[in-house]
Design an enzyme around this catalytic site. Structure first.
Site, PDB file in Angstrom:
ATOM      1  CG  HIS A 195     -12.882  17.493   5.413  1.00 16.83           C
ATOM      2  ND1 HIS A 195     -11.881  17.356   6.337  1.00 16.83           N
ATOM      3  CD2 HIS A 195     -14.023  17.589   6.099  1.00 16.83           C
ATOM      4  CE1 HIS A 195     -12.410  17.383   7.535  1.00 16.83           C
ATOM      5  NE2 HIS A 195     -13.709  17.532   7.425  1.00 16.83           N
ATOM      6  NE  ARG A 302      -5.762   5.798   4.045  1.00 17.90           N
ATOM      7  CZ  ARG A 302      -6.745   5.002   3.615  1.00 17.90           C
ATOM      8  NH1 ARG A 302      -7.956   5.100   4.115  1.00 17.90           N
ATOM      9  NH2 ARG A 302      -6.509   4.116   2.665  1.00 17.90           N
ATOM     10  NE  ARG A 338      -1.016   5.209   6.913  1.00 17.07           N
ATOM     11  CZ  ARG A 338      -1.549   5.242   5.691  1.00 17.07           C
ATOM     12  NH1 ARG A 338      -1.463   4.173   4.920  1.00 17.07           N
ATOM     13  NH2 ARG A 338      -2.168   6.301   5.261  1.00 17.07           N
ATOM     14  CD  GLU A 435       1.896   1.374   1.978  1.00 13.64           C
ATOM     15  OE1 GLU A 435       0.782   1.617   1.503  1.00 13.64           O
ATOM     16  OE2 GLU A 435       2.400   2.054   2.897  1.00 13.64           O
ATOM     17  CG  ASN A 458      -5.644   1.455  -1.537  1.00 17.21           C
ATOM     18  OD1 ASN A 458      -6.325   0.514  -1.910  1.00 17.21           O
ATOM     19  ND2 ASN A 458      -5.985   2.231  -0.525  1.00 17.21           N
ATOM     20  CG  ASP A 459       0.488   3.305  -1.851  1.00 21.92           C
ATOM     21  OD1 ASP A 459       0.398   4.021  -2.866  1.00 21.92           O
ATOM     22  OD2 ASP A 459       0.352   3.752  -0.699  1.00 21.92           O
ATOM     23  NE  ARG A 469      -3.642   5.360  -3.790  1.00 18.89           N
ATOM     24  CZ  ARG A 469      -3.451   5.168  -2.493  1.00 18.89           C
ATOM     25  NH1 ARG A 469      -2.327   4.610  -2.070  1.00 18.89           N
ATOM     26  NH2 ARG A 469      -4.335   5.517  -1.616  1.00 18.89           N
ATOM     27  CB  CYS A 506      -5.544  -1.768   5.797  1.00 16.97           C
ATOM     28  SG  CYS A 506      -3.867  -1.285   5.393  1.00 16.97           S
TER      29      CYS A 506
HETATM   30  C1  PEP Z   1      -2.780   1.342   0.758  1.00 13.15           C
HETATM   31  O1  PEP Z   1      -1.845   1.808   0.135  1.00 13.15           O
HETATM   32  O2  PEP Z   1      -3.424   0.336   0.394  1.00 13.15           O
HETATM   33  C2  PEP Z   1      -3.231   1.972   1.995  1.00 13.15           C
HETATM   34  C3  PEP Z   1      -4.166   1.426   2.741  1.00 13.15           C
HETATM   35  O3  PEP Z   1      -2.683   3.172   2.326  1.00 13.15           O
HETATM   36  P1  PEP Z   1      -3.140   4.556   1.650  1.00 13.15           P
HETATM   37  O4  PEP Z   1      -4.365   4.297   0.835  1.00 13.15           O
HETATM   38  O5  PEP Z   1      -3.358   5.486   2.781  1.00 13.15           O
HETATM   39  O6  PEP Z   1      -1.936   4.903   0.828  1.00 13.15           O
HETATM   40 MG    MG Z   2      -0.544   3.270   1.056  1.00 17.00          MG
END
Ligand code: PEP
Ligand code: MG
Length: 592
Positions: A195, A302, A338, A435, A458-459, A469, A506
């Site tokens: 946070h 998010r 989302r 993702e 990211n995922d 990750r 994103c």
């Molecule tokens: C991602 O996975 O790239 C993403 C934007 O979602 P999060 O980082 O919230 O998993």
């Molecule tokens: Mg994700």
């Protein structure tokens, strides 16, 4: 003055701060241990209850203050701490220890806390691991009250101070940031998504988290440097070092100011291709900073962050009011919300996950489809809020068409229900996050059944390369420019183009200026990133030609090793945008 000492932590919020240390949470309290006689037991238990009451009153006071400053958003955690003060496992156990083992109240609380933490450690779920910190926080407060020490920082930090803390509770963070003009933050604990890090980033305050044992080494008033872009902390810098950092801070601020001069111009390339640069947010407070950096809307909200750490589920009304506020603030700009990416380590208090492999378990859309009440409340809130702005709804972690269809069915059903109740409903565009490799491979089919795609790199990288990750040990394998990732990105973008629907990105990759040309080459229509990343990405886009991006992408797809691909991008970017890489290093956090 001590010798200069340097630590490296997590680069949580870019920028450089040079100032005097202000330690917020004192070193761990040294709990006294004493035997008590039979005649003292009653008095000891009375002391315990007085300390519990004092702790409760203090937390209530903090809550009132935070509420006055910024509403109820961050107070759920304070309520949770107050509930812990009444927890039988803590209170009855401490009383028992005083009575049966004849120890003083301070020691009894310490032992009871240790026992609760032990029980929490037995649950592998990271959520419960994190709650151990809350138990510690509450236990420490009771002990300090027993010892006659005021646990709250009464004295306000002076303007320009640098806060050094073991960890900061959401309440501490909110109070410090809103009430005092502090220059920077360092915490011993915490991660990029803690946070403190998120709020610091949103407000543009340099911060390093997870720095180790800084608190123990610092004393109030010592000079300290926080380089939030590199994750570096220097205690007692030499006068020369201090001057160097002050000069770096000036450069940083000047380049930020300079970058913001193009804030209101469109992200249009020299050959006329326009990208929409929008923001990722976790909390409503980030909206202001996002707009200040030229965000043209929100590409990823998010929502799960809003409800973590609380004991109950948000009501439909809370969903509605929260989304409505954000939509109204940004209207007519687009806001992509989302649905919950809950599950795995992101669960509201009281919900358990015992999955052995949580990243592959019941999370995000899968979790929502299993929890219809939770999902429907969110969707009802979203549909009711929709008329107040330009809403798009996005489902996370879609693995195939069946899930997308199931989610759409719930959305349609909820819309029908609202209509029956007399609410006017207009369905917003519905998109999915791509993702998972499975979704990428059938992106053409998914694209026929939704209104937009948004790539969550990211995922996507994590699942494509089988690299956790969050795991430092395999971080070297986390390669955004692995050929497998690049091919996958091209596949998704082609699918979107063929279906005639927009494709956004994103994940963190979207905010990396070094990849901007490649992303243009892919034909993405929108990039969503942290607000502070927008100005530099915009600068690159405005100086680039999409045509060059396409040519670069073609060449990269002929290469094989991630190192070669990465190197080729660096050299192309270095030639085309001289100075960009240095600027990037000066104004952005080092890749974590
Ligand atoms: C991602 O996975 O790239 C993403 C934007 O979602 P999060 O980082 O919230 O998993
Ligand atoms: Mg994700």
């Amino acid at each position: 003055m001590g010798a200069p000492t340097t630590w490296t932590g997590i680069a949580a919020s870019p920028g450089i701060a040079v100032g005097r240390v202000w330690v917020v949470d004192r070193r761990k309290v040294k709990t006294p241990k004493r035997e008590v006689g039979s005649t003292e037991v009653g008095g000891e238990i009375q002391r315990l209850h007085q300390a519990l009451q004092a702790s409760d009153a203090q937390l209530q006071a903090v809550k009132d203050k935070v509420e006055k400053l910024e509403g109820t958003e961050h107070t759920a955690i304070i309520d949770m701490h107050r509930m812990m003060l009444k927890d039988e496992l803590l209170v009855l156990e401490a009383e028992r220890l005083v009575r049966e083992e004849k120890v003083n109240a301070e020691w009894a609380v310490k032992r009871a806390v240790r026992k609760i933490k032990g029980a929490l450690s037995d649950v592998a779920d990271p959520y419960f691991q994190e709650r151990r910190a809350d138990v510690d926080y509450v236990g420490e407060r009771i002990i300090r009250n027993l010892m006659g020490e005021a646990p709250d920082v009464q004295e306000p930090p002076p303007e320009g101070a640098i806060i050094v803390a073991r960890d900061l509770s959401p309440a501490d963070t909110a109070l410090l940031l809103h009430e005092h003009k502090v220059a920077g933050f360092v915490t011993d604990l915490g991660t990029q998504t803690s946070h403190t890090a998120i709020v610091a980033r949103a407000l543009g305050i340099p911060a390093v988290v997870g720095a180790g044992r800084v608190t123990q080494a610092c004393d109030r008033g010592e000079w300290i440097v926080v380089d939030g872009g590199r994750g570096t902390v220097v205690l007692n810098p030499s006068p020369g070092e201090r001057m160097d950092y002050e000069a770096a801070r000036e450069r940083y601020q000047a380049s930020e100011r300079e970058l913001l001069t193009t804030r209101d111009l469109p992200a249009t390339t020299l050959d006329g291709v326009t990208l929409r640069l929008v923001g990722n947010i976790e909390f409503a407070e980030e909206v202001e900073g996002l707009l200040a950096h030229g965000g043209e809307g929100i590409g990823l909200y998010r929502t799960e962050f809003l409800f973590l750490g609380r004991g109950d589920l948000p009501s439909e009304e809370e969903h509605y009011l929260n989304y409505r506020r954000i939509l109204e603030t940004l209207a007519p700009r687009p806001v992509t919300i989302r649905t919950f990416d809950l599950g795995a380590d992101k669960l509201p208090s009281g919900m358990k996950s015992h999955a052995e492999n949580p990243a592959l378990g019941l999370r995000a859309l899968r979790y929502c489809l299993r929890q219809p009440d939770l999902f429907r409340a969110q969707l009802r809130g979203l549909l009711r809020a929709a008329p107040h702005g330009n809403l798009k709804v996005m489902f996370p972690m879609v693995s195939g068409v069946a899930e997308l269809r199931a989610a759409r069915r719930v959305l349609l059903d909820v819309a029908e229900e609202l209509r029956r109740e007399g609410t006017l409903v207009k369905l917003p565009p519905v998109g999915i996050m791509v993702e998972l490799p499975s979704a990428a491979l059938i992106a053409d089919r998914l694209a026929r059944e939704c209104d937009f795609l948004s790539i969550g790199t990211n995922d996507l990288i994590q699942y494509t390369l089988a690299v956790d990750r969050q795991n430092k040990d395999v971080a070297y394998l986390y390669r955004p420019m692995h050929l497998a990732v690049l091919r996958t990105l091209a596949l998704i973008c082609d699918a979107g183009r063929d279906a005639g629907i927009p494709v956004s990105m994103c994940g963190e990759m979207a905010g990396e200026p070094i990849y901007a040309l490649v992303l243009l080459g892919l034909g993405l229509s929108e990039l969503s990133m942290n607000g502070p990343s927008i100005p530099l990405v915009k600068r690159v886009v405005r100086a680039a030609r999409a045509e060059d991006g396409r040519a670069l992408l073609e060449r990269l797809l002929e290469l094989t090793a991630a190192d070669d691909i990465e190197q080729s991008i660096r050299s192309e970017m270095g030639q085309r945008f001289p100075g960009l890489l240095e600027l990037d290093a000066a104004v952005r956090p080092a890749a974590g």
